[in-house]
Scaffold this active site. Structure first.
Site, PDB file in Angstrom:
ATOM      1  N   ASN A 386       0.825  -1.193   0.000  1.00 56.91           N
ATOM      2  CA  ASN A 386       0.000   0.000   0.000  1.00 56.91           C
ATOM      3  C   ASN A 386       0.869   1.257   0.000  1.00 56.91           C
ATOM      4  OD1 ASN A 386      -1.849   2.019   0.437  1.00 56.91           O
ATOM      5  ND2 ASN A 386      -3.015   0.937   1.984  1.00 56.91           N
ATOM      6  N   ASP A 387       1.466   1.590   1.150  1.00 57.72           N
ATOM      7  CA  ASP A 387       2.249   2.840   1.251  1.00 57.72           C
ATOM      8  C   ASP A 387       3.320   2.958   0.171  1.00 57.72           C
ATOM      9  OD1 ASP A 387       0.807   3.352   3.499  1.00 57.72           O
ATOM     10  OD2 ASP A 387       2.373   2.720   4.904  1.00 57.72           O
ATOM     11  N   VAL A 388       3.980   1.841  -0.141  1.00 56.79           N
ATOM     12  CA  VAL A 388       5.123   1.916  -1.059  1.00 56.79           C
ATOM     13  C   VAL A 388       4.695   2.169  -2.499  1.00 56.79           C
ATOM     14  CG1 VAL A 388       6.535   0.437   0.420  1.00 56.79           C
ATOM     15  CG2 VAL A 388       5.249  -0.588  -1.458  1.00 56.79           C
ATOM     16  N   THR A 389       3.348   2.221  -2.729  1.00 56.34           N
ATOM     17  CA  THR A 389       2.849   2.506  -4.073  1.00 56.34           C
ATOM     18  C   THR A 389       2.047   3.802  -4.111  1.00 56.34           C
ATOM     19  OG1 THR A 389       0.747   1.382  -3.678  1.00 56.34           O
ATOM     20  CG2 THR A 389       2.549   0.019  -4.491  1.00 56.34           C
ATOM     21  N   ALA A 427       1.338   3.655   7.296  1.00 53.71           N
ATOM     22  CA  ALA A 427       1.353   5.100   7.535  1.00 53.71           C
ATOM     23  C   ALA A 427      -0.043   5.639   7.866  1.00 53.71           C
ATOM     24  CB  ALA A 427       1.926   5.838   6.335  1.00 53.71           C
TER      25      ALA A 427
END
Ligand code: NAP
Length: 463
Positions: A386-389, A427
């Site tokens: 999720n966050d890393v995209t 996050a």
């Protein structure tokens, strides 16, 4: 030939030292990582064995009790789930630092006031670093295990108070170097850093936690190296220095991966704004698809990039992902994996899981390499990441992850996201990627959903 009494032990220590260096070298690449672990284990076995042979030991009573207690705590600690490794690592640092702090204290009271300035200086450093790492690591483990509140706690003048505490501890350390006969000062270089360790972690949370853990790793290593000087042990100096520098390098790499400076990590109180951002999201619509539809699109693609994340680890979907890789490759699809440096919950998390499922290493591409390929990619398949995209990191200056380098999945022709619902990731923020026209949400558990897709693709060959 007359050899010095501890000659054999020194040789054992030398071999252990060499093994520690080799271990770190081998650990830095997946194909040799297992050998690296083994070298580290043998090195540690030799280090402990050599120490037990020291002539200075007069009674093995307490040592045996310590070994048994250590084994009783250590064995279950080594068996935690992989997603709990960050807090397990933090706990190990806490134990190591506690040991360093206790040895330093014992050495002070055994030796002072007959202690050289140099020894007192390294001893003070040992105790200060050991004490703050002990409580800091306990706090970090508590936060990561969600025993302690996750949200950062901040107040006005916080950095001033924290740095002030550290400055007082260092000043007392200097006073002791000059006047080691003032033994009553010693509790201050023990007690103040213990409080500082707690205060240091209170304002930190969110994505900064892993960076802080590796920074604590570095402190633990430095304190052990200082202890090596106090005890005149070359092995400890080298092992501590290796630990200290590798922890530091890792924190630099992680800070870079999240585009955060060190001072920002330590004083920035990351994660504060999360709730307000989440609250501002109005109901927007997403497009969802079934496993059958996803399988059709994937099988028709010529280039697919799979982006694994924390959800793949939670679902333990790596073996199903391997089956998907096989099924697509068999159909002539070019499949590679985009690995973000902080995907999952610890550095290398995705690499370890994918290696466990025997996915060829050369198919795993790091962020910089895969990002140039994503615009030519037919499908970016996100599995539990999720966050890393999150493209907000590129565009939304108000986002708490603004500036963090991400995998540019939104540049692929089609984006598919496997996750259970619309919950945010680590996050705690929404991901605008999900509302794009080119995005298909595949709602379900990663393992089950990937399994369904594999069945559809493989089933398709028979019809
Ligand atoms: P992430 O942002 O935490 O998102 C993981 C997603 O997985 C969640 O949105 C969740 O959505 C989904 N998920 C959970 N269980 C699932 C399941 N069984 N099946 C399918 N999906 C599931 O993960 P990420 O993209 O890997 O990013 C990592 C984050 O952790 C970053 O913010 C990073 O800074 C931080 N971090 C990294 C490290 C490190 O060293 N790698 C350490 C600590 C923290 P649903 O609930 O909707 O399914």
């Amino acid at each position: 030939m007359n050899l010095p009494p501890n000659f054999a032990i020194e040789i054992v220590y030398l071999i252990a030292t060499a093994l520690f260096v080799l271990s770190l070298m081998w650990l830095s690449a997946p194909p040799t990582a297992r050998r690296g672990v083994l070298a580290g284990e043998i090195g540690m076995f030799l280090a402990i064995g050599g120490t037990l042979l020291e002539r200075g030991i007069v009674d093995y009573h307490w040592i045996v009790i310590g070994l048994v207690l250590g084994a009783i705590i250590g064995v279950p600690l080594g068996m935690v789930r992989m997603t709990a490794v960050p807090q397990q690592t933090a706990l190990s640092h806490a134990f190591g630092a506690c040991c360093v702090m206790l040895v330093g204290t014992a050495e002070f009271y055994l030796r002072a006031p007959n202690i050289s300035k140099f020894t007192m200086a390294v001893l003070a450093m040992e105790v200060i670093l050991g004490a703050l790492t002990f409580t800091g690591s306990l706090m970090a483990a508590g936060k990561l295990q969600e025993i302690l509140p996750q949200r950062p706690i901040t107040y006005k003048g916080q950095n001033f108070v924290n740095l002030g505490l550290l400055a007082v501890a260092i000043a007392v350390g200097v006073a002791l170097v000059l006047h080691p006969e003032h033994r009553s000062l010693f509790p201050f270089i023990l007690g103040i850093p213990l409080i500082f360790g707690v205060m240091m972690i209170v304002p930190i949370s969110g994505a900064d936690m892993p960076t802080v853990i590796s920074l604590l790793n570095s402190y633990a290593g430095l304190s052990a190296a200082a202890m090596g000087f106090v005890l005149n042990s070359k092995l400890l100096i080298v092992a501590g220095a290796l630990d200290g520098s590798s922890g530091f390098i890792l924190s630099v790499i992680m800070s870079k991966a999240m585009n955060r400076s060190f001072s920002n990590v330590l004083f920035g109180a990351f994660g504060q704004v999360q709730t307000s951002v989440a609250g501002a999201i109005e109901a927007r619509t997403v497009r969802s698809a079934t496993a059958e539809e996803a399988a059709g699109i994937l099988a028709a693609a010529s280039k697919v990039v799979i982006i694994p994340g924390y959800g793949m680890a939670v679902a333990q979907a790596q073996h199903k992902v391997r089956e998907l890789y096989d099924a697509l490759t068999k159909k002539g699809v070019d499949v590679s994996f985009g690995i973000h440096p902080v995907a999952g919950r610890m550095p290398g998390h995705m690499n370890v899981l994918l290696a466990e499922a025997d996915i060829p290493y050369d198919r795993l591409l790091e962020m910089e390499d895969i990002n140039s390929e994503l615009p030519q990619t037919d499908v970016a398949l996100i599995i539990g990441a999720n966050d890393v995209t999150n493209p907000a990191a590129r565009t939304d200056t108000t986002s708490p992850i603004y500036g963090m380098p991400i995998l540019d999945v939104d540049k692929a022709r089609t984006v598919m996201v496997i996750k259970r619902g619309m919950s945010p990731g680590f996050a705690g923020i929404d991901n605008p990627l999900y509302y794009l026209d080119k995005t298909l949400m595949l709602f379900g558990d990663a393992k089950a959903f990937v399994g369904d897709i594999v069945r559809e693709i493989s089933g398709g060959t028979h019809h």
